[in-house]
Design a protein around this motif. Structure first.
Motif, PDB file in Angstrom:
ATOM      1  N   GLY A  12       0.798  -1.211   0.000  1.00 48.16           N
ATOM      2  CA  GLY A  12       0.000   0.000   0.000  1.00 48.16           C
ATOM      3  C   GLY A  12       0.839   1.272   0.000  1.00 48.16           C
ATOM      4  O   GLY A  12       1.340   1.699  -1.048  1.00 48.16           O
ATOM      5  N   PRO A  13       1.028   1.882   1.180  1.00 48.96           N
ATOM      6  CA  PRO A  13       1.700   3.189   1.223  1.00 48.96           C
ATOM      7  C   PRO A  13       3.153   3.177   0.756  1.00 48.96           C
ATOM      8  O   PRO A  13       3.605   4.163   0.160  1.00 48.96           O
ATOM      9  N   VAL A  14       3.891   2.085   0.998  1.00 49.62           N
ATOM     10  CA  VAL A  14       5.283   2.042   0.530  1.00 49.62           C
ATOM     11  C   VAL A  14       5.324   1.989  -0.988  1.00 49.62           C
ATOM     12  O   VAL A  14       6.103   2.709  -1.633  1.00 49.62           O
ATOM     13  N   ALA A  15       4.476   1.144  -1.586  1.00 52.42           N
ATOM     14  CA  ALA A  15       4.421   1.054  -3.046  1.00 52.42           C
ATOM     15  C   ALA A  15       3.975   2.384  -3.660  1.00 52.42           C
ATOM     16  O   ALA A  15       4.497   2.799  -4.706  1.00 52.42           O
ATOM     17  N   GLU A  16       3.053   3.066  -2.999  1.00 49.63           N
ATOM     18  CA  GLU A  16       2.583   4.366  -3.483  1.00 49.63           C
ATOM     19  C   GLU A  16       3.719   5.387  -3.437  1.00 49.63           C
ATOM     20  O   GLU A  16       3.935   6.132  -4.394  1.00 49.63           O
ATOM     21  N   LEU A  17       4.457   5.420  -2.332  1.00 44.87           N
ATOM     22  CA  LEU A  17       5.592   6.334  -2.225  1.00 44.87           C
ATOM     23  C   LEU A  17       6.632   6.028  -3.297  1.00 44.87           C
ATOM     24  O   LEU A  17       7.180   6.932  -3.929  1.00 44.87           O
ATOM     25  N   LEU A  67      12.405   9.464  -7.892  1.00 46.42           N
ATOM     26  CA  LEU A  67      13.154   9.912  -9.061  1.00 46.42           C
ATOM     27  C   LEU A  67      14.456   9.130  -9.090  1.00 46.42           C
ATOM     28  O   LEU A  67      15.166   9.062  -8.087  1.00 46.42           O
ATOM     29  N   GLU A  68      14.747   8.509 -10.231  1.00 43.82           N
ATOM     30  CA  GLU A  68      15.987   7.746 -10.375  1.00 43.82           C
ATOM     31  C   GLU A  68      16.866   8.394 -11.443  1.00 43.82           C
ATOM     32  O   GLU A  68      16.362   9.014 -12.381  1.00 43.82           O
ATOM     33  N   GLY A  69      18.162   8.233 -11.289  1.00 37.09           N
ATOM     34  CA  GLY A  69      19.083   8.782 -12.262  1.00 37.09           C
ATOM     35  C   GLY A  69      20.423   8.088 -12.219  1.00 37.09           C
ATOM     36  O   GLY A  69      20.645   7.160 -11.430  1.00 37.09           O
ATOM     37  N   MET A  70      21.304   8.522 -13.093  1.00 40.04           N
ATOM     38  CA  MET A  70      22.675   8.005 -13.158  1.00 40.04           C
ATOM     39  C   MET A  70      23.629   9.193 -13.231  1.00 40.04           C
ATOM     40  O   MET A  70      23.318  10.213 -13.837  1.00 40.04           O
ATOM     41  N   TRP A 100      16.928  -0.361  -3.806  1.00 41.57           N
ATOM     42  CA  TRP A 100      15.643  -1.039  -3.934  1.00 41.57           C
ATOM     43  C   TRP A 100      15.271  -1.788  -2.652  1.00 41.57           C
ATOM     44  O   TRP A 100      14.094  -1.952  -2.335  1.00 41.57           O
ATOM     45  N   LYS A 101      16.275  -2.241  -1.930  1.00 40.47           N
ATOM     46  CA  LYS A 101      16.046  -3.008  -0.696  1.00 40.47           C
ATOM     47  C   LYS A 101      15.515  -2.116   0.426  1.00 40.47           C
ATOM     48  O   LYS A 101      14.917  -2.607   1.385  1.00 40.47           O
ATOM     49  N   TYR A 102      15.713  -0.802   0.336  1.00 40.14           N
ATOM     50  CA  TYR A 102      15.470   0.106   1.448  1.00 40.14           C
ATOM     51  C   TYR A 102      14.121   0.828   1.382  1.00 40.14           C
ATOM     52  O   TYR A 102      13.933   1.850   2.041  1.00 40.14           O
ATOM     53  N   GLN A 103      13.180   0.291   0.635  1.00 40.18           N
ATOM     54  CA  GLN A 103      11.907   1.000   0.441  1.00 40.18           C
ATOM     55  C   GLN A 103      11.152   1.235   1.745  1.00 40.18           C
ATOM     56  O   GLN A 103      10.583   2.308   1.967  1.00 40.18           O
ATOM     57  N   GLU A 104      11.136   0.243   2.635  1.00 43.34           N
ATOM     58  CA  GLU A 104      10.438   0.405   3.913  1.00 43.34           C
ATOM     59  C   GLU A 104      11.107   1.492   4.752  1.00 43.34           C
ATOM     60  O   GLU A 104      10.432   2.328   5.363  1.00 43.34           O
ATOM     61  N   LEU A 120      11.418   7.175   6.966  1.00 40.83           N
ATOM     62  CA  LEU A 120      12.133   8.450   7.043  1.00 40.83           C
ATOM     63  C   LEU A 120      11.298   9.595   6.479  1.00 40.83           C
ATOM     64  O   LEU A 120      11.270  10.697   7.037  1.00 40.83           O
ATOM     65  N   VAL A 121      10.609   9.341   5.374  1.00 45.49           N
ATOM     66  CA  VAL A 121       9.720  10.358   4.791  1.00 45.49           C
ATOM     67  C   VAL A 121       8.592  10.689   5.771  1.00 45.49           C
ATOM     68  O   VAL A 121       8.212  11.857   5.939  1.00 45.49           O
ATOM     69  N   GLN A 122       8.058   9.647   6.442  1.00 44.70           N
ATOM     70  CA  GLN A 122       6.994   9.858   7.420  1.00 44.70           C
ATOM     71  C   GLN A 122       7.452  10.760   8.567  1.00 44.70           C
ATOM     72  O   GLN A 122       6.641  11.430   9.202  1.00 44.70           O
ATOM     73  N   GLN A 123       8.748  10.775   8.830  1.00 44.33           N
ATOM     74  CA  GLN A 123       9.294  11.626   9.892  1.00 44.33           C
ATOM     75  C   GLN A 123       9.686  13.017   9.378  1.00 44.33           C
ATOM     76  O   GLN A 123      10.261  13.809  10.124  1.00 44.33           O
ATOM     77  N   GLY A 124       9.416  13.268   8.102  1.00 43.00           N
ATOM     78  CA  GLY A 124       9.580  14.616   7.593  1.00 43.00           C
ATOM     79  C   GLY A 124      10.897  14.910   6.920  1.00 43.00           C
ATOM     80  O   GLY A 124      11.390  16.044   6.998  1.00 43.00           O
ATOM     81  N   TYR A 125      11.468  13.946   6.231  1.00 42.79           N
ATOM     82  CA  TYR A 125      12.748  14.155   5.540  1.00 42.79           C
ATOM     83  C   TYR A 125      12.623  13.833   4.062  1.00 42.79           C
ATOM     84  O   TYR A 125      11.932  12.886   3.675  1.00 42.79           O
ATOM     85  N   ASP A 126      13.333  14.589   3.229  1.00 41.80           N
ATOM     86  CA  ASP A 126      13.626  14.137   1.876  1.00 41.80           C
ATOM     87  C   ASP A 126      14.731  13.082   1.986  1.00 41.80           C
ATOM     88  O   ASP A 126      15.566  13.139   2.897  1.00 41.80           O
ATOM     89  N   VAL A 127      14.752  12.154   1.049  1.00 44.18           N
ATOM     90  CA  VAL A 127      15.687  11.031   1.130  1.00 44.18           C
ATOM     91  C   VAL A 127      16.425  10.863  -0.195  1.00 44.18           C
ATOM     92  O   VAL A 127      15.813  10.948  -1.275  1.00 44.18           O
ATOM     93  N   PHE A 128      17.724  10.622  -0.100  1.00 49.13           N
ATOM     94  CA  PHE A 128      18.572  10.343  -1.259  1.00 49.13           C
ATOM     95  C   PHE A 128      19.390   9.082  -0.965  1.00 49.13           C
ATOM     96  O   PHE A 128      19.782   8.842   0.173  1.00 49.13           O
ATOM     97  N   ALA A 129      19.656   8.295  -1.998  1.00 46.98           N
ATOM     98  CA  ALA A 129      20.500   7.110  -1.838  1.00 46.98           C
ATOM     99  C   ALA A 129      21.147   6.785  -3.181  1.00 46.98           C
ATOM    100  O   ALA A 129      20.634   7.150  -4.238  1.00 46.98           O
ATOM    101  N   LEU A 130      22.282   6.082  -3.117  1.00 45.71           N
ATOM    102  CA  LEU A 130      22.948   5.648  -4.334  1.00 45.71           C
ATOM    103  C   LEU A 130      23.323   4.180  -4.224  1.00 45.71           C
ATOM    104  O   LEU A 130      23.403   3.629  -3.128  1.00 45.71           O
TER     105      LEU A 130
END
Length: 333
Positions: free
Chosen positions: A23-28, A33-36, A70-74, A79-89
């Protein structure tokens, strides 16, 4: 400026895991945004961001060996629920990024510092232009090695950091410790091309019952299923070169710890047999002796994957992370 934390934490629950992920994780995840970008030697390094949730503060997640964002979706959802933008590589040689060997499941690196250089490029080209007031870092395992070296080299960029079971030392049998690095160097010289270190093999899904990573069966099975659904993410054992490069980089973290000015929270699982927990003490002592801020918190009973553990360990871990970032927010504010 005084930051007022929420009255309660609302982290995802194991009992509702399937519904939350579907539900909410898949929606988020649909709004990612993905990039290289081109890293060292023009290798393509993949990244993901979830933005628009806070214009002032962001968390950079630096994952471990064999992992993918991809492993870190949950976790991203929490983290977003706590009010942060999130970046990962995804580090070079794994995840969605370009591989470094003919065998795409070989965990290989030419120079460990290439990971650090890639992270700097990611910060400079993708994150910094957004103009956040606060940059936080959450780095796990090998990501903790990379993050530690990054903060030692660029001490002004990260306002607050949490190191989750960082690889400041690799858990090696006592009799092997003195010879592990020179043995790996010899093996590498005997190999015609990058190949597995002695005893290492390509990817295979270890059964939950025998896994040293975590005690949450539902989270463990989800990430194993993910790698079957996306086999391009699979990474097996490390190369001989990665082994001695990794040992050297872990040692360097302790040597350079006094250069880190970022306030650090180091989280350790008492039942972690992947990394060397004694090295965490040395790292924190090195920072503290240089009058730097480093707090070591042990999660009793938890294994290596603190961010994927059962709720009774994971929830205190996430609460400690958010509380640490709040403290930095007060200072920055």
């Amino acid at each position: 400026m005084t930051v007022q934390p929420p009255h309660y934490f609302n982290f995802s629950q194991e009992s509702q895991f399937c519904d939350t992920m579907a539900g909410p994780v898949a929606e988020l995840w649909q709004h990612r945004l993905e990039g290289m970008f081109q890293g060292v030697d023009q290798l393509n390094v993949g990244w993901v961001s979830l933005t628009g949730y806070n214009h002032d503060k962001a968390i950079i997640v630096v994952n471990g060996r064999i992992e993918s964002y991809w492993k870190y979706q949950e976790l991203f959802y929490d983290l977003v629920q706590q009010g942060y933008d999130v970046f990962a590589l995804d580090h070079r040689g794994q995840g969605v990024s370009d591989r470094l060997a003919e065998d795409t499941e070989l965990g290989h690196i030419e120079e460990f510092d290439d990971y650090v250089s890639d992270l700097k490029t990611f910060f400079d080209t993708v994150i910094a232009p957004k103009g956040y007031q606060q940059h936080c870092m959450l780095a796990h395992s090998m990501g903790g090695t990379i993050g530690s070296l990054f903060m030692a080299k660029y001490p002004s960029l990260i306002d607050s950091a949490v190191l989750s079971a960082p690889m400041h030392g690799i858990n090696i049998n006592n009799w092997m410790k003195p010879i592990a690095s020179p043995l790996a160097r010899v093996v590498e010289q005997l190999q015609r091309q990058p190949d597995y270190a002695p005893g290492q093999v390509p990817y295979y899904p270890k059964p939950f019952a025998d896994n040293p990573l975590c005690q949450s069966q539902i989270r463990y099975q989800w990430f194993r299923d993910l790698y079957e659904q996306k086999p391009e993410l699979k990474i097996g054992g490390p190369s001989a070169r990665w082994v001695w490069q990794g040992i050297a980089a872990a040692k360097q973290c302790i040597e350079l710890a006094p250069n880190i000015t970022t306030p650090i929270l180091l989280l350790q699982g008492s039942d972690d047999y992947i990394v060397d927990n004694q090295a965490h003490n040395l790292f924190c002592q090195a920072m503290q002796q240089a009058n730097r801020s480093c707090q070591l918190t042990v999660i009793e009973g938890a294994r290596h994957e603190l961010l994927f553990e059962v709720d009774k360990y994971r929830h205190p871990v996430l609460a400690a992370i958010i509380n640490h970032f709040w403290k930095a927010e007060e200072i920055v504010g």
